[in-house]
Write an enzyme that holds these catalytic residues in place. Structure first.
Site, PDB file in Angstrom:
ATOM      1  N   ARG A   8      -9.823   1.265   7.822  1.00  0.00           N
ATOM      2  CA  ARG A   8      -9.421  -0.091   8.179  1.00  0.00           C
ATOM      3  C   ARG A   8     -10.549  -0.836   8.865  1.00  0.00           C
ATOM      4  NH1 ARG A   8      -3.494   0.711   8.449  1.00  0.00           N
ATOM      5  NH2 ARG A   8      -2.849  -1.422   8.728  1.00  0.00           N
ATOM      6  N   ARG A  58      -1.172  -8.985  13.128  1.00  0.00           N
ATOM      7  CA  ARG A  58      -1.682  -7.961  12.197  1.00  0.00           C
ATOM      8  C   ARG A  58      -2.482  -8.608  11.068  1.00  0.00           C
ATOM      9  NH1 ARG A  58       3.910  -5.568  10.898  1.00  0.00           N
ATOM     10  NH2 ARG A  58       2.894  -4.391   9.218  1.00  0.00           N
ATOM     11  N   ARG A  61      11.148  -1.747  11.961  1.00  0.00           N
ATOM     12  CA  ARG A  61       9.856  -1.344  12.522  1.00  0.00           C
ATOM     13  C   ARG A  61       9.478  -2.307  13.643  1.00  0.00           C
ATOM     14  NH1 ARG A  61       5.053   0.073   8.302  1.00  0.00           N
ATOM     15  NH2 ARG A  61       3.815  -1.126   9.784  1.00  0.00           N
ATOM     16  N   LYS A  93       0.839  -1.216   0.000  1.00  0.00           N
ATOM     17  CA  LYS A  93       0.000   0.000   0.000  1.00  0.00           C
ATOM     18  C   LYS A  93       0.871   1.263   0.000  1.00  0.00           C
ATOM     19  CE  LYS A  93      -2.115  -1.176   3.868  1.00  0.00           C
ATOM     20  NZ  LYS A  93      -1.468  -2.467   4.139  1.00  0.00           N
ATOM     21  N   ARG A 139      11.764  -6.454   5.421  1.00  0.00           N
ATOM     22  CA  ARG A 139      11.783  -5.044   5.815  1.00  0.00           C
ATOM     23  C   ARG A 139      12.302  -4.891   7.243  1.00  0.00           C
ATOM     24  NH1 ARG A 139       6.288  -1.754   5.671  1.00  0.00           N
ATOM     25  NH2 ARG A 139       5.927  -2.925   7.576  1.00  0.00           N
TER      26      ARG A 139
HETATM   27  P1  AP5 Z   1       4.740  -1.586   1.945  1.00  0.00           P
HETATM   28  O1  AP5 Z   1       4.569  -0.779   0.702  1.00  0.00           O
HETATM   29  O2  AP5 Z   1       5.289  -0.940   3.141  1.00  0.00           O
HETATM   30  O3  AP5 Z   1       3.368  -2.354   2.282  1.00  0.00           O
HETATM   31  P2  AP5 Z   1       2.155  -1.864   3.172  1.00  0.00           P
HETATM   32  O4  AP5 Z   1       0.959  -2.523   2.601  1.00  0.00           O
HETATM   33  O5  AP5 Z   1       2.170  -0.378   3.264  1.00  0.00           O
HETATM   34  O6  AP5 Z   1       2.580  -2.553   4.536  1.00  0.00           O
HETATM   35  P3  AP5 Z   1       2.545  -1.961   6.012  1.00  0.00           P
HETATM   36  O7  AP5 Z   1       3.307  -2.901   6.879  1.00  0.00           O
HETATM   37  O8  AP5 Z   1       2.949  -0.531   6.035  1.00  0.00           O
HETATM   38  O9  AP5 Z   1       1.016  -2.087   6.281  1.00  0.00           O
HETATM   39  P4  AP5 Z   1       0.290  -2.077   7.592  1.00  0.00           P
HETATM   40  O10 AP5 Z   1      -1.097  -1.944   7.098  1.00  0.00           O
HETATM   41  O11 AP5 Z   1       0.568  -3.219   8.478  1.00  0.00           O
HETATM   42  O12 AP5 Z   1       0.944  -0.831   8.384  1.00  0.00           O
HETATM   43  P5  AP5 Z   1       0.582   0.692   8.537  1.00  0.00           P
HETATM   44  O13 AP5 Z   1       1.838   1.433   8.583  1.00  0.00           O
HETATM   45  O14 AP5 Z   1      -0.485   1.111   7.613  1.00  0.00           O
HETATM   46  O15 AP5 Z   1       5.624  -2.858   1.541  1.00  0.00           O
HETATM   47  C1  AP5 Z   1       6.080  -3.765   2.527  1.00  0.00           C
HETATM   48  C2  AP5 Z   1       7.506  -4.213   2.184  1.00  0.00           C
HETATM   49  O16 AP5 Z   1       7.462  -4.946   0.941  1.00  0.00           O
HETATM   50  C3  AP5 Z   1       8.486  -3.057   1.961  1.00  0.00           C
HETATM   51  O17 AP5 Z   1       9.742  -3.437   2.414  1.00  0.00           O
HETATM   52  C4  AP5 Z   1       8.475  -2.868   0.437  1.00  0.00           C
HETATM   53  O18 AP5 Z   1       9.686  -2.347  -0.031  1.00  0.00           O
HETATM   54  C5  AP5 Z   1       8.247  -4.294  -0.054  1.00  0.00           C
HETATM   55  N1  AP5 Z   1       7.438  -4.350  -1.279  1.00  0.00           N
HETATM   56  C6  AP5 Z   1       6.384  -3.563  -1.608  1.00  0.00           C
HETATM   57  N2  AP5 Z   1       5.875  -3.935  -2.816  1.00  0.00           N
HETATM   58  C7  AP5 Z   1       6.629  -4.979  -3.237  1.00  0.00           C
HETATM   59  C8  AP5 Z   1       6.592  -5.796  -4.414  1.00  0.00           C
HETATM   60  N3  AP5 Z   1       5.684  -5.602  -5.385  1.00  0.00           N
HETATM   61  N4  AP5 Z   1       7.495  -6.795  -4.512  1.00  0.00           N
HETATM   62  C9  AP5 Z   1       8.416  -6.997  -3.538  1.00  0.00           C
HETATM   63  N5  AP5 Z   1       8.523  -6.249  -2.412  1.00  0.00           N
HETATM   64  C10 AP5 Z   1       7.628  -5.246  -2.264  1.00  0.00           C
HETATM   65  O19 AP5 Z   1      -0.053   0.674  10.019  1.00  0.00           O
HETATM   66  C11 AP5 Z   1       0.755   0.318  11.126  1.00  0.00           C
HETATM   67  C12 AP5 Z   1      -0.097   0.209  12.365  1.00  0.00           C
HETATM   68  O20 AP5 Z   1      -0.683   1.483  12.691  1.00  0.00           O
HETATM   69  C13 AP5 Z   1      -1.303  -0.734  12.265  1.00  0.00           C
HETATM   70  O21 AP5 Z   1      -0.950  -2.085  12.527  1.00  0.00           O
HETATM   71  C14 AP5 Z   1      -2.208  -0.167  13.366  1.00  0.00           C
HETATM   72  O22 AP5 Z   1      -1.724  -0.544  14.630  1.00  0.00           O
HETATM   73  C15 AP5 Z   1      -1.994   1.325  13.216  1.00  0.00           C
HETATM   74  N6  AP5 Z   1      -2.940   1.934  12.278  1.00  0.00           N
HETATM   75  C16 AP5 Z   1      -2.663   2.423  11.044  1.00  0.00           C
HETATM   76  N7  AP5 Z   1      -3.757   2.915  10.468  1.00  0.00           N
HETATM   77  C17 AP5 Z   1      -4.757   2.733  11.348  1.00  0.00           C
HETATM   78  C18 AP5 Z   1      -6.142   3.031  11.318  1.00  0.00           C
HETATM   79  N8  AP5 Z   1      -6.713   3.597  10.232  1.00  0.00           N
HETATM   80  N9  AP5 Z   1      -6.889   2.698  12.382  1.00  0.00           N
HETATM   81  C19 AP5 Z   1      -6.347   2.124  13.476  1.00  0.00           C
HETATM   82  N10 AP5 Z   1      -5.030   1.833  13.572  1.00  0.00           N
HETATM   83  C20 AP5 Z   1      -4.244   2.126  12.513  1.00  0.00           C
HETATM   84 MG    MG Z   2       2.509   0.995   4.796  1.00  0.00          MG
END
Ligand code: AP5
Ligand code: MG
Length: 197
Positions: free
Chosen positions: A87, A143, A132, A13, A126
């Site tokens: 979410r 998660r 992280r 994402k 990552r």
């Molecule tokens: P990346 O692009 O970072 O993927 P992502 O889907 O953004 O993964 P996240 O871990 O950031 O998602 P998340 O939903 O768990 O965390 P968030 O920060 O939103 O890619 C991941 C890895 O793969 C990277 O190393 C990248 O380089 C690699 N990659 C990407 N595409 C690739 C490809 N095509 N091929 C190979 N490699 C690739 O949220 C974190 C926490 O915050 C949540 O767990 C929750 O506790 C809280 N939170 C966030 N939003 C909310 C909300 N709205 N409500 C309540 N709590 C929330």
């Molecule tokens: Mg992300």
């Protein structure tokens, strides 16, 4: 145009949101990034956020939405890419209400479809690079479970509204970006022609 990015943790994402925001002039809003910034503050709220996100648990719908509303106070002319919100079904209502007040709506929800094993491997890779706190084997498992119960119902919700595009997110970032841009262009054929010039 307002785009919501959906998909499991590690589906890409953040990676795709940054690219489409820069290519289409949209503003990227990541609740994960907003929360990681907020957790660095040495305040009761900062500590509470740290506790929740480091364990892989969601913060409340209201807190997530209030961070987004703050970030939207300086408006984006062309719209937003929402990464990590909504979410939950509750967050979908809050975000839709907030956009409606500005005369806007969610135009497109892009589901990056990537299998569990692939996302686990991506997040563990990552962990070695970014460190992280929530990229541990145990927290990644949690998660993914929270995603299934809390977030995956949004997929059907957007399908029923006719705004869902499901995309195979398992290819290279460049391959996935082509598919994502094609989905965006389907929504805005006029702008696609301009981008091609
Ligand atoms: P990346 O692009 O970072 O993927 P992502 O889907 O953004 O993964 P996240 O871990 O950031 O998602 P998340 O939903 O768990 O965390 P968030 O920060 O939103 O890619 C991941 C890895 O793969 C990277 O190393 C990248 O380089 C690699 N990659 C990407 N595409 C690739 C490809 N095509 N091929 C190979 N490699 C690739 O949220 C974190 C926490 O915050 C949540 O767990 C929750 O506790 C809280 N939170 C966030 N939003 C909310 C909300 N709205 N409500 C309540 N709590 C929330
Ligand atoms: Mg992300």
């Amino acid at each position: 145009m307002n785009v919501v990015m959906l998909g499991r943790p590690g589906a890409g994402k953040g990676t795709q949101s940054k690219s489409i925001a820069s290519q289409r002039g949209l503003r990227h809003l990541s609740t994960g990034e907003l929360l990681r910034t907020a957790k660095q503050q040495d305040t009761p709220l900062g500590r509470r956020i740290a506790q929740r996100i480091d364990a892989g648990d969601f913060v409340t719908d209201e807190l997530a939405m209030s961070l987004v509303e703050q970030a939207m106070q300086s408006p984006s002319q062309l719209g937003y890419v929402f990464d990590g919100i909504p979410r939950t079904l509750g967050q979908d209502s809050l975000l839709s209400d907030s956009l409606a007040k500005l005369g806007n709506k969610i135009d497109l929800a892009i589901l990056l479809d990537v299998g569990e094993e692939t996302v686990r491997n991506r997040l563990l890779n990552r962990a070695a690079i970014e460190g992280r706190h929530d990229d541990t084997v145990e927290t990644i498992g949690h998660r993914l479970a929270v995603y299934e119960t809390e977030t995956s119902p949004l997929v059907d919700c957007y399908r029923q509204q006719g705004v869902l595009r499901s995309i195979d997110g398992s290819g290279t970032p460049e391959d996935v970006l082509c598919l994502v841009l094609a989905a965006l262009d389907e929504m805005t054929p006029g702008e696609a022609a301009l981008n091609a010039i």
